[in-house]
Structures are given as structure tokens and as C-alpha cells.
Scaffold this active site. Structure first.
Site, PDB file in Angstrom:
ATOM      1  N   LYS A  51       0.846  -1.206   0.000  1.00  0.00           N
ATOM      2  CA  LYS A  51       0.000   0.000   0.000  1.00  0.00           C
ATOM      3  C   LYS A  51       0.879   1.254   0.000  1.00  0.00           C
ATOM      4  CE  LYS A  51      -3.817  -2.525   1.843  1.00  0.00           C
ATOM      5  NZ  LYS A  51      -4.653  -2.993   2.940  1.00  0.00           N
ATOM      6  N   GLN A  95      -5.188  -2.295   8.990  1.00  0.00           N
ATOM      7  CA  GLN A  95      -4.978  -3.571   8.303  1.00  0.00           C
ATOM      8  C   GLN A  95      -5.577  -4.720   9.117  1.00  0.00           C
ATOM      9  OE1 GLN A  95      -3.432  -3.914   5.183  1.00  0.00           O
ATOM     10  NE2 GLN A  95      -4.280  -5.972   5.377  1.00  0.00           N
ATOM     11  N   ASP A 118     -11.477   1.785   3.068  1.00  0.00           N
ATOM     12  CA  ASP A 118     -11.756   0.357   2.849  1.00  0.00           C
ATOM     13  C   ASP A 118     -13.251   0.128   2.621  1.00  0.00           C
ATOM     14  OD1 ASP A 118      -9.472  -1.201   2.756  1.00  0.00           O
ATOM     15  OD2 ASP A 118      -9.297  -1.375   4.943  1.00  0.00           O
TER      16      ASP A 118
END
Ligand code: NAP
Length: 283
Positions: A51, A95, A118
């Protein structure tokens, strides 16, 4: 049969995002993504590094918060609160998976919906199902992007999704429906799966089991999108689809690796830019 190649579509999309980032920077705004990682899960470390690299590639500033395994839910929520209140941070993600003692739902719900790149927050999930999404779930959005770039018409087509997870299958069904496909979503309790998949003009498989889609389950000329990531007997990456035997029957198909894989991170970058634009009233 034509391969839909994720890497090429990623490059194309990154180029577009880079231009958008350039235009935002000209207005004095530096798009910024904050990534939180808790503990030492090696797979999570790889994802977080990727990322960071993707941010560099498109010109997004990235911040990393690496917290120790023993971090409490309260400590994690306090960091998220700080990032929510920091106007220089446009996107926040934690995460997953987080260590077992951390309340995952509390973490997801603590991220400000405007910064939830997300698209896991219930507000964003709700907006998606109401057709009012601003931020979109990355993997299914990546699949839609692949279909669009590959020139696959979605409207009026019969789409079948195998898998109904909150992060892939369910939103995939919603997004295909939003694009006017006629959608069936299958799962582990579905009876006679092949009779349903054989009707699909567009078949998306997101199960996580090797060879769950075999040649007898696919209509001649179908478009097959394989989201699954598995390992075969030799430890090599493979998808959910019996590629070798299914591919000859498809008009288009995504390989694994090199298919959907790169698209999730690509759409994460896109969401971060969207978040930065929305937060700064840039059209
Ligand atoms: P998940 O949460 O485990 O969901 C799997 C889904 O498959 C469930 O809905 C399950 O049904 C269904 N299923 C299981 N066995 C089945 C069967 N025999 N027939 C029909 N449906 C069956 O998985 P996920 O998070 O959606 O991920 C799926 C796969 O995609 C994994 O391999 C994952 O690694 C991969 N993935 C890839 C990307 C990418 O970037 N390419 C991103 C995310 C995930 P029930 O609901 O009834 O249990």
C-alpha cells in the site's frame, strides 16, 4: 478467449489517479492515507508495504502507524480518533486481521465514514446499498473497473457471484445490480450450483477454494472473474477457477496471479483521492 490482465488495468488506472492527484496538489492539497498495522502478521506486513508503494507510485502521501501486538482496543481507538480529527489525513485504514483481543467491529466503526477508504463502515455499506456510495469497496470496485476497461457490457446481463462475504461477494452483487445486471448470489448452502452458474454471462467467483468452478459449470462465451487466492499442490498461487479447462470456453477470463489481485490496492488509491476531494469540496 481473451485474458483480462490486472497489471495493465492497474497501470492505466494509476496513470489516471496520478493526474487527479496532480490536479489536487495544484490546489495546495496533499492527499494522504494513514495505514495502521497492529502486531507482526507477516502477510499484513506485505500488504501494508504494498500500500505504501502504491501511494508513492501515484503521489499520495502515506503515513504508517505500526503498533505492538499488545496494543489495547482503547489505545487503537485513541489513535483513530486523533487521525479522524487531523484534517491533513484523508484516508484511514486499519490492516485486518487485528489481534484477537482487539474489538474489530469497534475499530471499523470508529473510523470516520468520510475517511473509511476500505468502505467497511456500516454508513458506507448502507450508502452502497442505497445507490449513494462515495467510497466503494475496493475488491468489487476493482472487478467492475476490469469489466469496464475490458469492454464487457454489464447492463442487462445475467451475473452470478459465488460467495457472499461482507467485503467481496455481497458488495459485488450490489454493484453489479447497480449497473443493471440481473444478479444471483450463491453461497455454501446453494443447491445445484452448476445449474445457476451455467446461466451466467458474467461469473464472479470469490470463495477461496481451488477448482470450485469447473468447465461444466460455465456457459460458452461467458466472462469469468476469479477473485480467489489459493495455493495448488506445488504451493503455486491459483484461483478458484479450474483455469486450464474453463478458459477455452470463456470470451474473457482473469488469470491468477495477474488478474483481480492488483485491483484491490488500485481502488484503494482511487478511494483515497475521492476522500481527499470530498473533504476539500473539489469536484
Ligand atoms: P470468505 O469470507 O471466506 O467467503 C467465502 C464465501 O464463499 C462464503 O460466502 C461462503 O459461503 C462461500 N462458499 C464457501 N464454500 C462454498 C461452496 N462450496 N460453494 C459455494 N459457495 C461457497 O472469503 P472472501 O473474503 O470473500 O474471499 C474469497 C477469496 O477471495 C479468498 O481466496 C481470498 O483470499 C480472495 N480475495 C482476493 C482479493 C483480491 O484482491 N484478489 C481480495 C479479497 C479476497 P457461506 O457464506 O455460506 O459460508
Amino acid at each position: 478467449m481473451e485474458l483480462i490482465k490486472g497489471k495493465e488495468i492497474q497501470e492505466l488506472t494509476f496513470n489516471e489517479i496520478r493526474q487527479e492527484v496532480g490536479a489536487i496538489r495544484e490546489k495546495g492539497i496533499e492527499p494522504c492515507l494513514a495505514v495502521i498495522i497492529v502486531g507482526n502478521d507477516p502477510a499484513s506486513r506485505v500488504y501494508v508495504n504494498n500500500k505504501k508503494k502504491a501511494c508513492e507510485t501515484v503521489g499520495i502521501k502515506s503515513l504508517e502507524y505500526a503498533l505492538p501486538e499488545e496494543t489495547t482496543t482503547e489505545e487503537l481507538l485513541a489513535l483513530i480518533e486523533k487521525l479522524n480529527n487531523d484534517s491533513s489525513v484523508n484516508g484511514i485504514l486499519c490492516q485486518l486481521p487485528v489481534p484477537k483481543h482487539i474489538n474489530k467491529l469497534a475499530v471499523i466503526e470508529s473510523i470516520s465514514p468520510e475517511k473509511d477508504v476500505d468502505c467497511f463502515h456500516p454508513v458506507n455499506v448502507g450508502k452502497l446499498s442505497l445507490g449513494r456510495a462515495e467510497l466503494v469497496p475496493c475488491t468489487p470496485a476493482g472487478v467492475i473497473r476490469m469489466l469496464d476497461v475490458a469492454g464487457v457490457e454489464i447492463e442487462g446481463k445475467r451475473a452470478v457471484v459465488i460467495g457472499r462475504s461482507d467485503i467481496v461477494g455481497k458488495p459485488m452483487g450490489i454493484m453489479l445490480m447497480e449497473r443493471n445486471a440481473t444478479v444471483t448470489v450463491c453461497h455454501s448452502k446453494t443447491k445445484d450450483l452448476p445449474s445457476i452458474t451455467k446461466q451466467a454471462d458474467i461469473l464472479v467467483c470469490t470463495v477461496g477454494k481451488r477448482n470450485i468452478v469447473t468447465a461444466d459449470m460455465v456457459k460458452e462465451g461467458a466472462v469469468v472473474i476469479d477473485v480467489g487466492i489459493n495455493r495448488n499442490g506445488e504451493g503455486k498461487l491459483c484461483g478458484d477457477v479450474d483455469f486450464e479447462n474453463v478458459a477455452p470456453h470463456c470470451s474473457k477470463i482473469t488469470p491468477v496471479p495477474g488478474g483481480v489481485g492488483p485491483m484491490t490496492i488500485t481502488m484503494l488509491m482511487k478511494n483515497t483521492v475521492t476522500a481527499a476531494k470530498n473533504q476539500n469540496n473539489i469536484k
